[in-house]
Design a protein around this motif. Structure first.
Motif, mmCIF file in Angstrom:
data_model
loop_
_atom_site.group_PDB
_atom_site.id
_atom_site.type_symbol
_atom_site.label_atom_id
_atom_site.label_comp_id
_atom_site.label_asym_id
_atom_site.label_seq_id
_atom_site.Cartn_x
_atom_site.Cartn_y
_atom_site.Cartn_z
ATOM 1 N N ASP A 126 0.852 -1.182 0.000
ATOM 2 C CA ASP A 126 0.000 0.000 0.000
ATOM 3 C C ASP A 126 0.892 1.238 0.000
ATOM 4 N N PRO A 127 0.474 2.283 -0.719
ATOM 5 C CA PRO A 127 1.309 3.485 -0.746
ATOM 6 C C PRO A 127 1.226 4.233 0.581
ATOM 7 N N PRO A 128 2.239 5.030 0.893
ATOM 8 C CA PRO A 128 2.180 5.874 2.097
ATOM 9 C C PRO A 128 1.097 6.934 1.955
ATOM 10 N N GLU A 129 0.743 7.549 3.073
ATOM 11 C CA GLU A 129 -0.187 8.668 3.032
ATOM 12 C C GLU A 129 0.392 9.752 2.138
ATOM 13 N N ALA A 130 -0.430 10.269 1.240
ATOM 14 C CA ALA A 130 0.038 11.275 0.284
ATOM 15 C C ALA A 130 -0.411 12.666 0.692
ATOM 16 N N PRO A 131 0.413 13.687 0.426
ATOM 17 C CA PRO A 131 -0.081 15.059 0.533
ATOM 18 C C PRO A 131 -1.235 15.249 -0.450
ATOM 19 N N VAL A 132 -2.296 15.889 0.000
ATOM 20 C CA VAL A 132 -3.518 16.016 -0.802
ATOM 21 C C VAL A 132 -3.945 17.473 -0.877
ATOM 22 N N ALA A 133 -4.380 17.875 -2.069
ATOM 23 C CA ALA A 133 -5.004 19.180 -2.274
ATOM 24 C C ALA A 133 -6.391 18.959 -2.852
ATOM 25 N N ARG A 178 -9.688 15.237 -5.954
ATOM 26 C CA ARG A 178 -8.642 14.974 -4.965
ATOM 27 C C ARG A 178 -7.330 14.921 -5.743
ATOM 28 N N TYR A 179 -6.344 15.713 -5.328
ATOM 29 C CA TYR A 179 -5.059 15.795 -6.031
ATOM 30 C C TYR A 179 -3.966 15.307 -5.098
ATOM 31 N N GLU A 180 -3.240 14.262 -5.507
ATOM 32 C CA GLU A 180 -2.212 13.638 -4.676
ATOM 33 C C GLU A 180 -0.823 13.822 -5.282
ATOM 34 N N HIS A 181 0.153 14.083 -4.422
ATOM 35 C CA HIS A 181 1.558 14.073 -4.821
ATOM 36 C C HIS A 181 2.186 12.760 -4.384
ATOM 37 N N ARG A 182 2.976 12.136 -5.281
ATOM 38 C CA ARG A 182 3.766 10.963 -4.913
ATOM 39 C C ARG A 182 5.172 11.108 -5.494
ATOM 40 N N ASN A 183 6.122 10.478 -4.818
ATOM 41 C CA ASN A 183 7.531 10.581 -5.206
ATOM 42 C C ASN A 183 7.946 9.443 -6.124
ATOM 43 N N ASP A 204 9.351 15.882 4.980
ATOM 44 C CA ASP A 204 9.451 16.380 6.345
ATOM 45 C C ASP A 204 8.525 17.574 6.549
ATOM 46 N N VAL A 205 8.476 18.468 5.575
ATOM 47 C CA VAL A 205 7.553 19.598 5.663
ATOM 48 C C VAL A 205 6.123 19.087 5.792
ATOM 49 N N PHE A 206 5.759 18.097 4.988
ATOM 50 C CA PHE A 206 4.402 17.548 5.040
ATOM 51 C C PHE A 206 4.097 16.959 6.408
ATOM 52 N N GLU A 207 5.004 16.131 6.917
ATOM 53 C CA GLU A 207 4.725 15.427 8.168
ATOM 54 C C GLU A 207 4.750 16.356 9.379
ATOM 55 N N ASP A 260 -0.671 22.296 3.557
ATOM 56 C CA ASP A 260 -0.577 23.649 3.006
ATOM 57 C C ASP A 260 0.879 24.071 2.844
ATOM 58 N N ASP A 261 1.679 23.868 3.898
ATOM 59 C CA ASP A 261 3.096 24.223 3.801
ATOM 60 C C ASP A 261 3.817 23.335 2.795
#
Length: 200
Positions: A28-35, A77-82, A100-103, A108-109
């Motif tokens: 399963d993927p990690p929790e993603a930053p979402v907008a 829902r917009y997700e960022h993944r690496n 690190d900024v996300f966590e 928002d940051d």
């Protein structure tokens, strides 16, 4: 296709890391930053490498249009993944800094940081990472340390492992509701068309 070289580099580089990623990956993927709307019916997922100039162009040119059309009205829902391609020394440190900024500071940051850091793509340094993190309201020294130590390596490897399982080979790669979008060119229209189809 515009991303041929990037795709080849991604495939070759990730092949060498497949065993490591497979060990770290949970399936399963990690929790993603979402907008946008986290609970929207349509999900757009974008895989990026912070050293990829096409990803910079996508973030700085196309995402603002997506934001106006879909994120501010909260229709997707917009997700960022690496998907860092480790042929550049800064792919992993910047990905670790962004994570690190996300966590530590939230989505928002994170979105502000990832936009501003791309503006320094040709001049990355740990000083730049720290300054941009401070500028967006995060703890710059802590973010710098996370970048230097690659503190979120396992999370980023899990993202990459999941990306491989989804057929990602280069960056940027866009999915709309789990279906990979064929990008013949980097344009808002190429990304918006499958979103519109999914919203119907």
């Amino acid at each position: 296709m515009r991303y041929t070289r990037r795709a080849v580099l991604g495939t070759a580089a990730v092949a060498g890391l497949g065993t490591v990623a497979g060990c770290l990956g949970s399936g399963d993927p990690p929790e993603a930053p979402v907008a946008g709307d986290p609970d929207a019916d349509v999900t757009v997922t974008v895989y990026e490498d912070f050293s990829c100039p096409y990803c910079r162009d996508f973030k700085l040119d196309i995402v603002p249009q997506l934001e106006e059309a879909y994120l501010e009205p909260e229709t997707i829902r917009y997700e960022h993944r690496n998907f860092p391609v480790p042929v550049d020394n800064w792919s992993l440190p910047v990905a670790n800094a962004a994570r690190d900024v996300f966590e530590e500071s939230g989505s928002d940051d994170f979105w502000t940081f990832t936009t501003e850091i791309y503006e320094h793509l040709d001049a990355y340094s740990y000083d730049v990472i720290e300054q941009v993190a401070d500028d967006v309201g995060a703890d710059g020294s802590a973010v710098r340390e996370a970048a230097e130590d690659e503190a979120h390596e396992s999370t980023i490897e899990d993202d990459r492992s999941y990306a491989e399982s989804e057929g990602v080979e280069g960056t940027p790669t866009v999915f709309v509701d789990g279906e990979q979008v064929t990008l013949q060119e980097l344009s808002f229209e190429q990304v918006a068309a499958p979103i519109e189809d999914a919203l119907e």
